[in-house]
Design an enzyme around this catalytic site. Structure first.
Site: not given
Length: 547
Positions: A238, A181, A84-85, A53, A403, A179
């Site tokens: 999409d 991710e 992280c945060y 964050g 996506k 991170h």
């Protein structure tokens, strides 16, 4: 089914965590960081991940852990991973100290595991030999851990010497300052898999096939028998896949409208109509609205205003088409389908959570309707551009997806592969690829230049190596020489990036000879252009689109 709860503290990467968890094979769900303990217990998580964050934990009013969460975690022995945060929240909660770093760590940085660690066991992907460079991860923080909390050990440090990971295996508490991710973190998904499957001891039991079944059931439940739905087909992947999914759920009660805005790519309208009618057999009405869009956009240069105009007119046209349908089905359709993706949501104005900390827009795949602690990047026409008095109830089956996940769903639903592999195209179309005022002349110039670029990528086998490629019209004229005469024409910027999910991206490294051929063809074949440049900015700090 094992459920992974992600508490969101406003990171731009929170949805990437949810996506990676789904990729590993677990049902994931994102709640706001201040969700009530009662709601968390009701959800029944098998593990909890605390997101990053933009805040500092020591600031007054900074987001905190839900009251009673740590007592619940200790009682249930739930594994927790802070990122992280999230790491800083655990440090603060257990008596450690977080303070501003001497130097902000942002971007790629090496990480060195320390001693015996549960997160980084011997033989793991993160352990390197002395002769090998440290694993590179993505850092994005200004604060750092100055003092470890009681009973935690240092699991890894950055090459700059800062705390990169801590753990307390006895209490099943683990945290990373970086991170894992994001795709920039080497072996990041392996680290998350190790946490969930080995450390937490969970077995993957969820797939995208589950999502299709669940979403069809959800659409049937949301749209009552007898109600009709109007679908906003843009011609992109999409909205097309969304329409196909909704069509499977409710059949002929779906009515698709394709608005040809005049802001589409070369021959786009004719190409997609052939797909809709001949291959997917969707019920589609085509509306030619080019003149209306160009009139509304005349003289407008601010990108946010352009997006809102495009979104507003989009809804006006749908109101008109819905009124026409009243004569056919007996009443105006109550629902509007859109192909909104989570990157659209996370980059647009964040929506507040409800009073009890739960999100009204959450779906089975794991995203809240907006993160109350996040920062706005830009609004998207199907998120920030919608009017507050929208007459339709929204059906957005992919609001929490990325996506590549939508492409996978499209394949499972039988959408042709050559269409599935198309590069992303923004809802506002060329309206946000023309910097400055949008005119018919500029649209025609950009369409022609973009077609040269894309066709050459396909001819040379590069198209599928690239996540997204485009031409961008720049509203500047420069002096040139063509045919032994002086010209004073426009400049086209070329953009091509590689990415997995669109949240982060790197510019594609073309061979200079290829760029030279593209530039030569555009300048020779597209009237009004005498200069071509190539954008070598990554995301971040830039976005993929220019506006």
């Amino acid at each position: 089914m094992k459920k992974i709860l992600i508490l969101d503290y406003g990171s731009q990467y929170t949805q990437l965590i949810a996506r990676r968890v789904r990729e590993i094979g677990f049902y994931s769900f994102v709640f706001p960081g201040d969700t009530s303990l009662a709601r968390i217990k009701e959800f029944g998580p098998s593990a909890i991940i605390l997101s990053g964050g933009p805040n500092s934990v020591y600031d007054p009013g900074a987001p905190q852990l839900p009251e009673g969460l740590l007592d619940f975690q200790a009682e249930m022995k739930l594994p927790i991973l802070g990122i992280c945060y999230g790491l800083q929240l655990l440090v603060q909660a257990f008596g450690g100290e977080v303070k501003p770093g001497l130097k902000r760590e942002y971007g790629r940085m090496g990480v060195i595991p320390e001693g015996r660690s549960v997160l980084f066991p011997a033989g793991s992907h993160f352990i390197t030999h002395d002769s090998e460079p440290a694993r590179q991860v993505w850092m994005s923080h200004g604060d750092e851990t100055a003092k470890l909390p009681r009973d935690f050990i240092l699991a890894a440090k950055s090459t700059s010497g800062a705390v990169a990971a801590i753990e307390d295996p006895e209490r099943k508490l683990f945290a990373l300052q970086f991170h894992p991710e994001v795709t920039h973190s080497e072996n990041g998904i392996d680290l998350l898999r190790h946490f969930l499957c080995t450390v937490a001891g969970l077995t993957p039991d969820w797939s995208m096939g589950n999502f299709i079944e669940e979403e069809i059931a959800r659409i049937k439940a949301k749209v009552p028998e007898g109600a009709h739905v109007i679908c906003a087909l843009s011609g992109g992947v999409d909205s097309t896949v969304a329409a196909t999914l909704v069509h499977q759920a409710i059949g002929d009660r779906l009515h698709c409208v394709f608005v040809d805005t005049g802001l589409l790519r070369y021959e786009e309208g004719n190409r997609v109509m052939k797909l809709f009618t001949d291959q997917l057999h969707l019920p589609v009405t085509r509306v030619n609205a080019e003149a209306r869009y160009l009139e509304e956009l005349a003289g407008v240069t601010d990108p946010e205003k352009k997006r809102k105009i495009i979104g507003g007119l989009f809804i006006k046209i749908f109101d008109e088409e819905a009124a026409k349908l009243e004569k056919v089905v007996g009443h105006i359709p109550e629902y509007l389908v859109q192909g909104t993706l989570y990157p659209d949501v996370i980059e647009s104005s964040p929506a507040p959570s409800s009073a009890d900390g739960t999100s009204g827009g959450a779906s089975s795949t794991g995203a809240s309707g907006g993160a109350k602690h996040s920062h706005t990047i830009k609004s998207h026409h199907n998120v920030g551009g919608l009017p507050k008095d929208l007459r339709f109830k929204l059906v957005e089956p992919f609001r929490d997806l990325f996506k590549d996940e939508v492409r996978e769903i499209g394949r499972k639903l039988g959408v042709p592969e050559d269409f599935i592999r198309r590069h992303p195209f923004p809802g506002p179309g060329l309206g946000v690829r023309i910097v400055g005022e949008v005119t018919r002349e500029r649209c025609d110039i950009l369409r022609a230049a973009d077609e040269v670029f894309i066709s050459m990528l396909k001819d040379e086998g590069l198209y599928e190596k690239i996540w997204q490629a485009m031409g961008v019209f720049l509203p500047i004229r420069s002096v040139g020489v063509q045919g032994d005469g002086r010209t004073h024409d426009y400049c086209i910027a070329l953009r091509a990036v590689t990415s997995v999910d669109g949240m982060t991206a790197d510019w594609y490294h073309f061979e200079s000879k290829f760029l030279a051929r593209v530039s030569s063809r555009i300048c020779n074949e597209v009237r009004g252009v005498n200069r071509v440049v190539y954008d070598i900015s990554s995301k971040p700090p830039a976005t993929i689109e220019w506006e």
